[in-house]
Design a protein around this motif. Structure first.
Motif, short mmCIF file in Angstrom:
data_model
loop_
_atom_site.label_atom_id
_atom_site.label_comp_id
_atom_site.label_asym_id
_atom_site.label_seq_id
_atom_site.Cartn_x
_atom_site.Cartn_y
_atom_site.Cartn_z
N GLY A 144 31.91 83.83 -15.63
CA GLY A 144 30.41 84.89 -15.28
C GLY A 144 29.14 84.09 -15.42
N ALA A 145 29.27 82.78 -15.47
CA ALA A 145 28.28 81.78 -15.68
C ALA A 145 27.26 81.28 -14.26
CB ALA A 145 28.42 80.57 -16.12
N ARG A 146 27.05 82.19 -13.30
CA ARG A 146 26.54 81.97 -12.66
C ARG A 146 25.54 82.15 -12.51
NH1 ARG A 146 23.59 82.72 -7.72
NH2 ARG A 146 23.17 84.34 -8.88
N ILE A 147 25.07 80.77 -11.96
CA ILE A 147 22.68 81.11 -11.67
C ILE A 147 22.91 80.05 -10.79
CG2 ILE A 147 22.80 79.73 -13.49
CD1 ILE A 147 20.21 80.57 -13.89
N HIS A 148 22.03 79.90 -9.41
CA HIS A 148 21.59 79.55 -8.96
C HIS A 148 20.55 78.51 -8.40
CE1 HIS A 148 21.02 78.24 -4.78
NE2 HIS A 148 19.70 78.65 -4.07
N GLY A 149 20.49 77.35 -8.24
CA GLY A 149 19.18 76.18 -8.71
C GLY A 149 18.87 76.39 -9.62
N ALA A 150 19.41 75.94 -11.32
CA ALA A 150 19.44 75.70 -11.97
C ALA A 150 19.29 73.69 -11.95
CB ALA A 150 20.46 75.83 -12.77
N TRP A 151 18.46 73.82 -13.25
CA TRP A 151 17.31 72.29 -13.30
C TRP A 151 18.36 71.91 -14.98
CZ3 TRP A 151 14.02 68.96 -10.83
CH2 TRP A 151 12.85 69.74 -9.72
N GLY A 180 18.20 67.83 -19.88
CA GLY A 180 17.34 67.60 -18.24
C GLY A 180 16.17 67.83 -18.51
N ARG A 181 15.38 68.10 -17.86
CA ARG A 181 14.03 67.56 -17.43
C ARG A 181 12.85 69.17 -17.91
NH1 ARG A 181 12.13 65.97 -11.50
NH2 ARG A 181 13.37 64.37 -11.37
N CYS A 182 12.26 68.35 -19.09
CA CYS A 182 11.64 69.61 -20.68
C CYS A 182 11.76 70.69 -21.09
CB CYS A 182 10.39 70.27 -18.57
SG CYS A 182 9.37 68.91 -18.00
N CYS A 194 19.07 79.17 -18.98
CA CYS A 194 19.21 78.46 -18.29
C CYS A 194 17.85 78.23 -17.45
CB CYS A 194 20.62 78.33 -17.73
SG CYS A 194 22.24 77.83 -18.44
N ALA A 195 17.33 77.42 -16.47
CA ALA A 195 16.48 77.48 -16.10
C ALA A 195 16.22 77.05 -14.88
CB ALA A 195 14.92 76.51 -17.26
N SER A 196 16.13 78.36 -13.65
CA SER A 196 15.78 78.12 -12.51
C SER A 196 14.36 77.92 -11.82
CB SER A 196 16.82 78.73 -11.68
OG SER A 196 16.98 79.05 -10.56
N GLY A 197 14.63 77.36 -11.23
CA GLY A 197 13.79 77.58 -10.09
C GLY A 197 13.28 77.99 -9.45
N THR A 198 14.73 78.92 -8.75
CA THR A 198 14.24 79.88 -8.08
C THR A 198 15.25 81.45 -7.80
OG1 THR A 198 17.24 79.62 -6.88
CG2 THR A 198 15.23 78.92 -5.97
N GLU A 199 15.86 81.16 -9.58
CA GLU A 199 16.07 82.15 -10.26
C GLU A 199 15.78 82.16 -11.45
OE1 GLU A 199 20.50 83.39 -7.90
OE2 GLU A 199 20.10 82.19 -9.50
#
Length: 359
Positions: free
Chosen positions: A133-140, A218-220, A157-162
């Motif tokens: 259950g670890a789905r996340i779309h667009g995570a940087w 990852g970044r930042c 997790c950080a995502s630009g879309t979610e």
């Protein structure tokens, strides 16, 4: 160790994040690198995500083994984070995947969660994203930390879309844990002991963790400064060696499983805090036909490896002395007299049986 050769000798990589971790428990740091790759012509001048395995002495060279280990190529791969999520003693790997469009619009780019299969399968990494259950779309990127202080590692997790998602770790634990929080007052060293390393010995196994001093993954982003160690099925910790940033060493003994220790280099403090979970006491799980206005009652309970939990039984509780559950000031402890269940270190709220290991 700058990247794999490409069609253009001056071009390689396209890294978006990296993280160090002892992937195969040999005591040497291995490096996972997330590379943003493309399946078009740009693939000829960039790399897929890579795993550099440390060969140790005497050469201290690295061998690239991402394909052999099981790290897959996905376009727009991003940040990396090592963490022993199931506490089996082997580091698992989270890997992000960037997206510029919302989920359902264009290509789906889900982060991946690879579970380490351990020495019997040559530490192969198997994708378990959907099952866990670890789905996340667009995570940087993602950072590891233990937000609920129950001893296992959670992911932010950080995502630009979610946006930002917090994944609380609720997977069954296959072992016990140890958390170390280091600090030092030594001259010319970081106060939070960045750059330190710990080696934890339990039976025939050794677990190595390092405290990175720069943004990683990852970044930042930057991981928690707590060092999380899954011990697997071992029942004791023999010792722990802390190598401080200035090279000094400190040996720790008599450590207890499923605890967080605050360790200072001068030996003035080594406080232990039991790992615990927060659980809903009232209303009971599965309740129906409750009034519109209800009061939720929560309690903290000590963490137990799932492998230790026996079948739930109905307990005939009797009042005893004070509760000894960590953080509980309730004056009433409970006692069970039948089937050899002599006493529990808990009150009517905590309901903990040390014989059944049932919460």
């Amino acid at each position: 160790m700058i990247g794999l050769p490409t069609a253009d000798p001056s071009t390689f990589g396209h890294g978006m994040g990296s993280d160090w971790g002892d992937w195969n428990n040999d005591g040497y740091g291995d490096l996972a690198v997330g590379n943003l790759g493309h399946p078009d012509w740009r693939a000829s001048v960039s790399n897929p995500s890579l795993l550099y395995v440390n060969n140790g002495p005497p050469s201290w060279s690295f061998s690239e083994k991402h394909s052999l280990v099981g790290v897959k190529f996905y376009e727009m791969n991003a940040g990396m984070a090592w963490a022993d999520l199931d506490l089996d003693g082997n580091l698992d790997l989270w890997h992000g995947q960037i997206a510029y469009e919302a989920y359902g619009v264009g290509a789906t780019r889900n982060a991946r969660l690879y579970m380490n299969q351990g020495p019997t399968e040559n530490y192969r990494l198997i994708d378990r994203t959907w099952e866990l259950g670890a789905r996340i779309h667009g995570a940087w990127t993602a950072v590891r930390f233990d937000y609920d202080r129950d001893g296992d590692v959670d992911l932010l997790c950080a995502s630009g879309t979610e946006n930002v998602r917090l994944f609380r770790n609720d997977m069954p634990a296959t072992g016990s844990s140890l958390t170390l929080r280091l600090s030092t007052t030594a001259a010319a060293t970081p106060r939070d002991a960045y750059g330190a390393q710990v080696n934890v010995y339990s039976g025939t196994r050794m677990f190595t963790r390092q405290l990175p001093g720069t943004p990683v993954g990852g970044r930042c982003s930057q991981h928690s400064r707590d060092l999380f160690v899954g011990i697997g099925t071992s029942t004791t910790i023999d010792s722990c060696i802390v190598v401080w940033p200035n090279g000094d060493r400190k040996a720790l003994t008599n450590l207890t499983l499923n605890r967080t220790y605050d360790v200072r280099n001068d030996g003035t403090s080594m406080q232990a805090m039991a790992h615990s979970r927060v659980r809903l006491v009232a209303p009971s799980s599965g309740s129906i036909d409750r009034p519109d206005a209800i009061t939720l009652q929560w309690a903290r309970s000590r963490r137990v490896a799932k492998s230790m939990v026996r079948s739930m039984v109905v307990h005939d509780w009797q009042t005893g002395t004070a509760c000894r559950n960590d953080g509980c000031s309730n004056p009433t402890r409970l006692r069970r007299a039948d089937q050899g269940h002599v006493q529990v270190d808990a009150c009517t709220v905590c309901l903990w049986c040390v014989v059944c290991n049932v919460v």
